[in-house]
Design a protein around this motif. Structure first.
Motif, PDB file in Angstrom:
ATOM      1  N   LEU A 187       0.879  -1.131   0.002  1.00 52.75           N
ATOM      2  CA  LEU A 187      -0.007  -0.072   0.032  1.00 52.75           C
ATOM      3  C   LEU A 187       1.014   1.300   0.145  1.00 52.75           C
ATOM      4  O   LEU A 187       0.565   2.037  -0.750  1.00 52.75           O
ATOM      5  CB  LEU A 187      -0.811  -0.150   1.387  1.00 52.75           C
ATOM      6  N   VAL A 188       1.858   1.238   0.983  1.00 58.14           N
ATOM      7  CA  VAL A 188       2.684   2.380   0.787  1.00 58.14           C
ATOM      8  C   VAL A 188       3.536   2.719  -0.485  1.00 58.14           C
ATOM      9  O   VAL A 188       3.641   3.674  -0.994  1.00 58.14           O
ATOM     10  CB  VAL A 188       3.713   2.231   2.211  1.00 58.14           C
ATOM     11  N   SER A 189       4.047   1.638  -0.927  1.00 57.08           N
ATOM     12  CA  SER A 189       4.714   2.008  -2.114  1.00 57.08           C
ATOM     13  C   SER A 189       3.745   2.281  -3.192  1.00 57.08           C
ATOM     14  O   SER A 189       4.310   2.974  -4.125  1.00 57.08           O
ATOM     15  CB  SER A 189       5.345   0.659  -2.440  1.00 57.08           C
ATOM     16  N   GLY A 190       2.515   2.091  -3.270  1.00 52.85           N
ATOM     17  CA  GLY A 190       1.525   2.722  -4.059  1.00 52.85           C
ATOM     18  C   GLY A 190       1.333   4.081  -3.642  1.00 52.85           C
ATOM     19  O   GLY A 190       0.337   4.902  -4.045  1.00 52.85           O
ATOM     20  N   GLY A 191       1.812   4.678  -2.622  1.00 47.16           N
ATOM     21  CA  GLY A 191       1.502   6.117  -2.228  1.00 47.16           C
ATOM     22  C   GLY A 191       0.689   6.232  -1.060  1.00 47.16           C
ATOM     23  O   GLY A 191       0.341   7.408  -0.668  1.00 47.16           O
ATOM     24  N   VAL A 192      -0.011   5.346  -0.403  1.00 43.73           N
ATOM     25  CA  VAL A 192      -0.714   5.267   0.795  1.00 43.73           C
ATOM     26  C   VAL A 192      -0.023   5.628   1.916  1.00 43.73           C
ATOM     27  O   VAL A 192       0.914   5.228   1.967  1.00 43.73           O
ATOM     28  CB  VAL A 192      -1.707   3.871   0.775  1.00 43.73           C
ATOM     29  N   THR A 193      -0.590   6.419   2.691  1.00 45.78           N
ATOM     30  CA  THR A 193      -0.009   6.952   4.009  1.00 45.78           C
ATOM     31  C   THR A 193      -0.826   6.048   5.064  1.00 45.78           C
ATOM     32  O   THR A 193      -1.928   5.784   5.214  1.00 45.78           O
ATOM     33  CB  THR A 193      -0.497   8.285   4.247  1.00 45.78           C
ATOM     34  N   VAL A 194      -0.100   5.487   5.799  1.00 39.89           N
ATOM     35  CA  VAL A 194      -0.493   4.548   6.993  1.00 39.89           C
ATOM     36  C   VAL A 194      -0.106   4.833   8.411  1.00 39.89           C
ATOM     37  O   VAL A 194       1.000   5.335   8.813  1.00 39.89           O
ATOM     38  CB  VAL A 194       0.011   3.065   6.935  1.00 39.89           C
ATOM     39  N   PHE A 195      -1.245   5.385   9.139  1.00 36.08           N
ATOM     40  CA  PHE A 195      -1.167   5.363  10.546  1.00 36.08           C
ATOM     41  C   PHE A 195      -1.447   4.369  11.286  1.00 36.08           C
ATOM     42  O   PHE A 195      -2.737   3.823  11.261  1.00 36.08           O
ATOM     43  CB  PHE A 195      -2.010   6.760  10.867  1.00 36.08           C
ATOM     44  N   LEU A 196      -0.542   3.941  12.013  1.00 30.06           N
ATOM     45  CA  LEU A 196      -0.919   2.595  12.827  1.00 30.06           C
ATOM     46  C   LEU A 196      -0.354   2.518  14.142  1.00 30.06           C
ATOM     47  O   LEU A 196       0.623   3.184  14.456  1.00 30.06           O
ATOM     48  CB  LEU A 196       0.281   1.578  12.160  1.00 30.06           C
ATOM     49  N   THR A 197      -1.130   1.832  14.740  1.00 31.34           N
ATOM     50  CA  THR A 197      -0.980   1.787  16.246  1.00 31.34           C
ATOM     51  C   THR A 197      -0.726   0.221  16.464  1.00 31.34           C
ATOM     52  O   THR A 197      -1.319  -0.677  15.863  1.00 31.34           O
ATOM     53  CB  THR A 197      -2.019   2.215  17.428  1.00 31.34           C
ATOM     54  N   THR A 198       0.006  -0.239  17.199  1.00 27.03           N
ATOM     55  CA  THR A 198       0.403  -1.462  17.658  1.00 27.03           C
ATOM     56  C   THR A 198       0.872  -1.586  19.123  1.00 27.03           C
ATOM     57  O   THR A 198       1.420  -0.817  19.597  1.00 27.03           O
ATOM     58  CB  THR A 198       1.356  -1.987  16.624  1.00 27.03           C
ATOM     59  N   GLN A 199       0.731  -2.830  19.430  1.00 24.52           N
ATOM     60  CA  GLN A 199       1.512  -3.442  20.851  1.00 24.52           C
ATOM     61  C   GLN A 199       2.906  -4.277  20.511  1.00 24.52           C
ATOM     62  O   GLN A 199       3.670  -4.526  21.207  1.00 24.52           O
ATOM     63  CB  GLN A 199       0.482  -4.309  21.698  1.00 24.52           C
ATOM     64  N   TYR A 200       3.027  -4.428  19.168  1.00 22.78           N
ATOM     65  CA  TYR A 200       4.207  -5.179  18.656  1.00 22.78           C
ATOM     66  C   TYR A 200       5.349  -4.157  18.264  1.00 22.78           C
ATOM     67  O   TYR A 200       4.971  -3.711  17.262  1.00 22.78           O
ATOM     68  CB  TYR A 200       3.800  -6.248  17.634  1.00 22.78           C
ATOM     69  N   LEU A 201       6.157  -4.147  19.266  1.00 18.22           N
ATOM     70  CA  LEU A 201       7.142  -3.028  18.830  1.00 18.22           C
ATOM     71  C   LEU A 201       8.129  -3.453  17.632  1.00 18.22           C
ATOM     72  O   LEU A 201       8.569  -2.553  16.770  1.00 18.22           O
ATOM     73  CB  LEU A 201       8.121  -2.917  20.102  1.00 18.22           C
ATOM     74  N   GLU A 202       8.137  -4.991  17.505  1.00 18.95           N
ATOM     75  CA  GLU A 202       8.690  -5.511  16.377  1.00 18.95           C
ATOM     76  C   GLU A 202       8.227  -4.903  15.086  1.00 18.95           C
ATOM     77  O   GLU A 202       8.878  -4.632  13.989  1.00 18.95           O
ATOM     78  CB  GLU A 202       8.717  -6.931  16.626  1.00 18.95           C
ATOM     79  N   GLU A 203       6.870  -4.723  14.983  1.00 18.42           N
ATOM     80  CA  GLU A 203       5.870  -4.258  14.096  1.00 18.42           C
ATOM     81  C   GLU A 203       6.268  -2.976  13.512  1.00 18.42           C
ATOM     82  O   GLU A 203       6.422  -2.391  12.579  1.00 18.42           O
ATOM     83  CB  GLU A 203       4.397  -4.421  14.364  1.00 18.42           C
TER      84      GLU A 203
END
Ligand code: ATP
Ligand code: MG
Length: 326
Positions: A187-203
Motif C-alpha cells: 500500500l505504501v509503495s503505491g503512495g498510501v499513508t498509513v497511521f498505525l498503532t500497535t502493541q508489537y514493537l517489532e512491527e
C-alpha cells in the motif's frame, strides 16, 4: 476537491487535546505524517492511541487542536476527510451475521461503487487476504485472524489514500502477521499513508518510517526506530566462548564485564560505534583473548518502550526480561 500538495503532510496535528471528564488523555500533541509513509503510534494500554485514531478519523471530536487530514480541516470539513480515509478500528466492524463476501459488497455499496466494480474489488481483496474459501460462509464462523483480515480488506474497498490501522495484527498468527506487513508495504509503495498503532514493537520497527511513543498524554519521543534506539543505553558487544577454561581466563582478565557463566558469554557495554569496537578489539588482542563469536547488540524497541514509558504504569521494570541483559 482540495488536494494535498507534496509539501503538506497527509496527517497533521498541532496542539491536539482530548479529555474525558477531568482525565486528560491527549495533552497537546503535535504530529506530522508525510504522504506515502508509515507512522506508528506506540504507548502502553490506555495511553490514548485509539483516542487519537478516533479523532483523526472523525469518529469523535477533539477538545482543541489544529487538525488536518488529507489537506482537509477536521473541524470544518470532516466529510472531505471521511472521503479520503479508511479506518480499521481496534474492535471489529465486521457484521458477523452475514458472509465475508456480503460484508465486502456492503462496503462497496457504502462507497457507491457500481455493482460490477463492487464485485471486482471484492473478489480481488478476498483473494489478497486469503479469504476466498471462507467468502460464502457467515463471518460468525471465522477465526479471530480471519475476521481481522476481513476487517482490513473492508477498509481497502474504497481505495483510500490514507488509512488508520488500530492494532491491525493483534491476534494474528506469525504467517498472517507477515502477510499483513507485506500488504501494508505494498500500500505504501503505491503512495498510501498509513497511521498505525500497535502493541508489537517489532512491527513498528519493521514498518514505520517514524515512531512516536505516547505516554502520560504527551509524545515522550519521536523518531525513526534507529533514532529512538540511540536515545537509550543498552548496546553491548557480546563475546562467546566454547572452551570453559578460555572463558574463565577471559572473564578474569576483562573484569569490568557482565558474565553469563551458563552461555560462556561476556558482555562489554558499547555504543556500537567503529571507534569503540576498535578499542574493544585492541583491548582483547592485548589481553590475548580470542572469542569464538563476537556480536554487536543495539537496544531494541522494547528497551526504548520500557525506558520511555516509565515506571508509573509498569510496577516493576526489572520483571520485564530484556534480551540485552540475559
Ligand atoms: N468514551 C470514553 N469515556 C471515558 N473515558 C474514555 C473513553 N474512551 C477512552 N477513555 C479513556 O481514555 C484513555 C485512553 O484510552 P484509549 O482507548 O485511547 O487508549 P489506548 O492507548 O488505545 O489503549 P489500548 O492499548 O488498551 O488500546 C483511557 O484511560 C480510557 O479509559
Ligand atoms: Mg487502543
Amino acid at each position: 476537491m482540495t488536494t494535498t500538495t507534496s509539501h503538506s503532510p497527509a496527517i497533521a496535528a498541532k496542539g491536539l487535546r482530548k479529555a474525558y471528564g477531568d482525565k486528560t488523555v491527549l495533552d497537546g500533541i503535535d504530529l506530522a505524517v508525510p504522504a506515502g509513509t508509515v507512522f506508528s503510534l506506540l504507548g502502553p494500554n490506555g495511553a490514548g492511541k485509539t483516542t487519537a485514531v478516533k479523532i483523526l478519523s472523525t469518529l469523535i471530536t477533539a477538545d482543541a487542536g489544529d487538525l488536518h487530514v488529507g489537506g482537509h480541516d477536521l473541524a470544518t470539513d470532516p466529510q472531505a476527510v471521511r472521503a479520503a480515509i479508511g479506518v480499521t478500528g481496534q474492535f471489529s466492524a465486521v457484521d458477523r451475521l452475514i458472509t465475508g463476501e456480503e460484508n465486502m459488497l456492503l462496503m462497496a455499496d457504502l462507497h457507491h461503487l457500481s455493482r460490477s466494480e463492487g464485485r471486482r474489488t471484492t473478489a480481488e481483496l478476498l483473494e489478497r487476504f486469503d479469504l476466498v474459501e471462507a467468502a460464502k460462509k457467515p463471518a460468525s464462523t471465522y477465526s479471530g485472524g480471519m475476521s481481522r483480515r476481513l476487517d482490513i480488506a473492508m477498509t481497502l474497498v474504497g481505495n483510500p489514500r490514507i488509512i488508520f490501522l488500530d492494532e491491525p495484527t493483534t491476534g494474528l498468527d506469525p504467517r498472517s502477521r507477515h502477510n499483513m506487513w507485506g500488504i501494508i508495504r505494498e500500500l505504501v509503495s503505491g503512495g498510501v499513508t498509513v497511521f498505525l498503532t500497535t502493541q508489537y514493537l517489532e512491527e513498528a520497527d519493521e514498518l514505520a518510517d517514524r515512531i512516536a511513543v505516547l505516554n502520560d498524554g504527551k509524545i515522550a519521543a519521536e523518531g525513526s526506530a534507529g533514532e529512538l534506539k540511540r536515545l537509550i543505553p543498552g548496546g553491548h558487544v557480546r563475546l562467546r566462548f566454547s572452551d570453559p577454561a578460555v572463558y574463565q581466563s577471559a572473564a578474569v582478565a576483562l573484569r569490568e564485564v557482565t558474565r553469563d557463566d551458563e552461555a560462556l558469554a561476556l558482555q562489554i557495554p558499547s555504543d556500537g560505534s567503529q571507534r569503540e569496537l576498535r578499542a574493544i578489539l585492541d583491548w582483547l588482542d592485548s589481553a590475548g583473548i580470542e572469542a569464538d563469536e563476537l556480536t554487536v547488540h543495539t537496544p531494541d524497541l522494547d528497551d526504548v518502550f520500557f525506558a520511555l514509558t516509565g515506571t508509573a504504569n509498569v510496577p516493576n521494570q526489572t520483571t520485564q526480561p530484556k534480551e540485552t541483559v540475559r
